[in-house]
Design a protein around this motif. Structure first.
Motif, PDB file in Angstrom:
ATOM      1  N   LYS A   1      28.696  12.466 -27.485  1.00  0.00           N
ATOM      2  CA  LYS A   1      28.147  11.166 -27.859  1.00  0.00           C
ATOM      3  C   LYS A   1      28.213  10.936 -29.362  1.00  0.00           C
ATOM      4  CE  LYS A   1      25.107  10.854 -23.830  1.00  0.00           C
ATOM      5  NZ  LYS A   1      23.708  10.799 -23.334  1.00  0.00           N
ATOM      6  N   GLU A   2      28.537  11.983 -30.104  1.00  0.00           N
ATOM      7  CA  GLU A   2      28.678  11.845 -31.553  1.00  0.00           C
ATOM      8  C   GLU A   2      30.049  11.271 -31.940  1.00  0.00           C
ATOM      9  OE1 GLU A   2      26.174  14.990 -33.945  1.00  0.00           O
ATOM     10  OE2 GLU A   2      27.532  16.036 -32.575  1.00  0.00           O
TER      11      GLU A   2
ATOM     12  N   ILE B   1      54.075   9.673 -40.565  1.00  0.00           N
ATOM     13  CA  ILE B   1      52.756   9.854 -41.163  1.00  0.00           C
ATOM     14  C   ILE B   1      51.918   8.603 -40.948  1.00  0.00           C
ATOM     15  CG2 ILE B   1      51.507  10.177 -43.342  1.00  0.00           C
ATOM     16  CD1 ILE B   1      54.048  11.670 -44.350  1.00  0.00           C
ATOM     17  N   GLN B   2      50.659   8.803 -40.600  1.00  0.00           N
ATOM     18  CA  GLN B   2      49.730   7.693 -40.400  1.00  0.00           C
ATOM     19  C   GLN B   2      48.560   7.818 -41.382  1.00  0.00           C
ATOM     20  OE1 GLN B   2      48.897   7.253 -36.084  1.00  0.00           O
ATOM     21  NE2 GLN B   2      50.735   8.493 -35.791  1.00  0.00           N
ATOM     22  N   LYS B   3      47.801   6.760 -41.462  1.00  0.00           N
ATOM     23  CA  LYS B   3      46.714   6.707 -42.439  1.00  0.00           C
ATOM     24  C   LYS B   3      45.721   7.856 -42.275  1.00  0.00           C
ATOM     25  CE  LYS B   3      43.265   3.549 -44.381  1.00  0.00           C
ATOM     26  NZ  LYS B   3      42.618   2.220 -44.260  1.00  0.00           N
ATOM     27  N   ALA B   4      45.459   8.266 -41.019  1.00  0.00           N
ATOM     28  CA  ALA B   4      44.508   9.359 -40.783  1.00  0.00           C
ATOM     29  C   ALA B   4      44.951  10.645 -41.467  1.00  0.00           C
ATOM     30  CB  ALA B   4      44.340   9.597 -39.278  1.00  0.00           C
ATOM     31  N   MET B   5      46.254  10.935 -41.478  1.00  0.00           N
ATOM     32  CA  MET B   5      46.758  12.143 -42.135  1.00  0.00           C
ATOM     33  C   MET B   5      46.608  12.038 -43.653  1.00  0.00           C
ATOM     34  SD  MET B   5      48.736  11.294 -39.338  1.00  0.00           S
ATOM     35  CE  MET B   5      49.255  12.006 -37.775  1.00  0.00           C
TER      36      MET B   5
ATOM     37  N   LEU C   1      36.000   9.900 -38.960  1.00  0.00           N
ATOM     38  CA  LEU C   1      35.438  10.621 -40.105  1.00  0.00           C
ATOM     39  C   LEU C   1      33.948  10.375 -40.323  1.00  0.00           C
ATOM     40  CD1 LEU C   1      38.346  10.239 -42.688  1.00  0.00           C
ATOM     41  CD2 LEU C   1      37.737  12.272 -41.353  1.00  0.00           C
ATOM     42  N   LYS C   2      33.403   9.332 -39.720  1.00  0.00           N
ATOM     43  CA  LYS C   2      31.977   9.062 -39.871  1.00  0.00           C
ATOM     44  C   LYS C   2      31.128   9.850 -38.876  1.00  0.00           C
ATOM     45  CE  LYS C   2      32.568   4.409 -41.775  1.00  0.00           C
ATOM     46  NZ  LYS C   2      32.264   2.969 -41.614  1.00  0.00           N
ATOM     47  N   SER C   3      31.758  10.455 -37.888  1.00  0.00           N
ATOM     48  CA  SER C   3      31.030  11.193 -36.861  1.00  0.00           C
ATOM     49  C   SER C   3      30.389  12.454 -37.423  1.00  0.00           C
ATOM     50  CB  SER C   3      31.994  11.580 -35.737  1.00  0.00           C
ATOM     51  OG  SER C   3      31.477  12.634 -34.960  1.00  0.00           O
ATOM     52  N   PRO C   4      29.113  12.723 -37.097  1.00  0.00           N
ATOM     53  CA  PRO C   4      28.477  13.967 -37.532  1.00  0.00           C
ATOM     54  C   PRO C   4      29.228  15.205 -37.026  1.00  0.00           C
ATOM     55  CG  PRO C   4      26.828  12.416 -36.724  1.00  0.00           C
ATOM     56  CD  PRO C   4      28.170  11.839 -36.387  1.00  0.00           C
ATOM     57  N   LEU C   5      29.756  15.121 -35.808  1.00  0.00           N
ATOM     58  CA  LEU C   5      30.514  16.251 -35.266  1.00  0.00           C
ATOM     59  C   LEU C   5      31.763  16.504 -36.102  1.00  0.00           C
ATOM     60  CD1 LEU C   5      31.277  18.383 -33.167  1.00  0.00           C
ATOM     61  CD2 LEU C   5      32.205  16.548 -31.732  1.00  0.00           C
TER      62      LEU C   5
END
Length: 310
Positions: free
Chosen positions: A9-10, A94-98, A289-293
């Motif tokens: 759920k995170e 390559i994508q923005k996440a990388m 990237l905002k997830s606590p997990l």
């Protein structure tokens, strides 16, 4: 639509691409258009936490390979270096996440990150992809002084298909007896094309990275033939005399069991392995990237990197 798997759920909700016909989209040019969109998006990328530079190096056939260099803002005479082989099913650039990940690694561990844009399966054989990745390694070691890289603190990193490439380059480098590496980090890696051996492939067949997508990926990647099979498919190689490995499978992922099997094969060959299965996670979960997990997982990765480069 509610997921059939109990993801944490995170994490934000994800979708499965189980019904997409990737092979058809390769033939009709749709994937090439998507790849072009990603490349355009990345070309204007800016980071607030690292210095980003775009450059090229030459591959085995004298073709220029673009790479991005992420340097920590804190000046050093020499930097440890991560060579980051990106994921994308061997079909997407390559994508923005990388780019985001590279910036975070540079900021939080002090490493200089090199992110190469290897040639893709859309128009190149898998052996070309592998040699492009090796060319990046060779370029860094042979230009270490100019790049301000400490040759004794260089490690490989790869996620998904990039994990397959990182593992393959570690093997290729070993057998060419070239450059010292202090580690390899394989994040939800592709390891084997014999999918039927692994329970997770069927158990999570409709998860974020689906069984259908995985099968098509391998057919597309190998469609032009393969010469260096035991480097292209790391599970088929002998795994002795390799740098220490951090392997991070995701709980609800078709690739989970092959990553665990690869970790165990490394251990049996005498390689130091840190195996870390992330509970509740799915393939590509770390884009959230905002997830606590995700933040906790990144802290673990930073810890591993610091251990590699100490």
């Amino acid at each position: 639509m509610k997921s059939k798997y109990p993801y944490s759920k995170e994490l934000r909700k994800t979708i499965s691409f189980s019904n997409i016909n990737l092979e058809e989209k390769v033939r009709d040019g749709s994937l090439a258009k998507v790849a072009g969109f990603f490349s355009k998006q990345v070309s204007s990328y800016k980071s607030k936490i690292a210095k980003v530079r775009k450059d090229t190096c030459q591959s085995f056939d004298q073709k220029s390979i673009t790479f991005y260099e992420f340097t920590p803002k804190k000046e050093e005479s020499l930097y440890p270096a991560m060579i980051y082989y990106h994921g994308g099913g061997f079909m997407f650039p390559i994508q923005k996440a990388m780019m985001n990940n590279s910036s975070l690694y540079a900021e939080n561990t002090g490493v200089k990150v090199f992110l190469p844009e290897y040639r893709l399966a859309l128009d190149s054989p898998c052996d070309t992809t592998l040699e492009d990745c090796y060319a990046m390694l060779k370029f860094i070691f042979e230009n270490a002084e100019k790049l301000k890289v400490d040759k004794n603190r260089v490690f490989l990193y790869g996620d998904s298909a990039g994990g397959c490439l990182a593992a393959g380059i570690a093997l290729l480098n070993r057998d060419r007896n070239h450059y010292p590496l202090c580690g390899q980090m394989l994040i939800y890696p592709v390891c084997d094309n014999e999918r039927g051996k692994y329970e997770s492939m069927e158990k999570y067949k409709d998860a974020a990275w689906s069984k259908n997508s995985n099968e098509q990926m391998w057919r597309i990647y190998l469609s032009r033939g393969v010469e260096k099979e035991t480097y292209t498919i790391p599970m088929k190689n002998e795994l002795h005399d390799l740098p220490p490995a951090y392997i991070e499978p995701q709980q609800f992922d078709t690739l989970r069991d092959e990553a665990i099997a690869y970790a165990n094969k490394l251990k049996n060959a005498g390689v130091d392995v840190d195996l870390n299965v992330i509970s509740g996670s799915y393939h590509g979960f770390d884009a959230d990237l905002k997830s606590p997990l995700v933040k906790r997982v990144f802290e673990k990765r930073y810890e591993v990197i610091r251990k590699f480069i100490q």
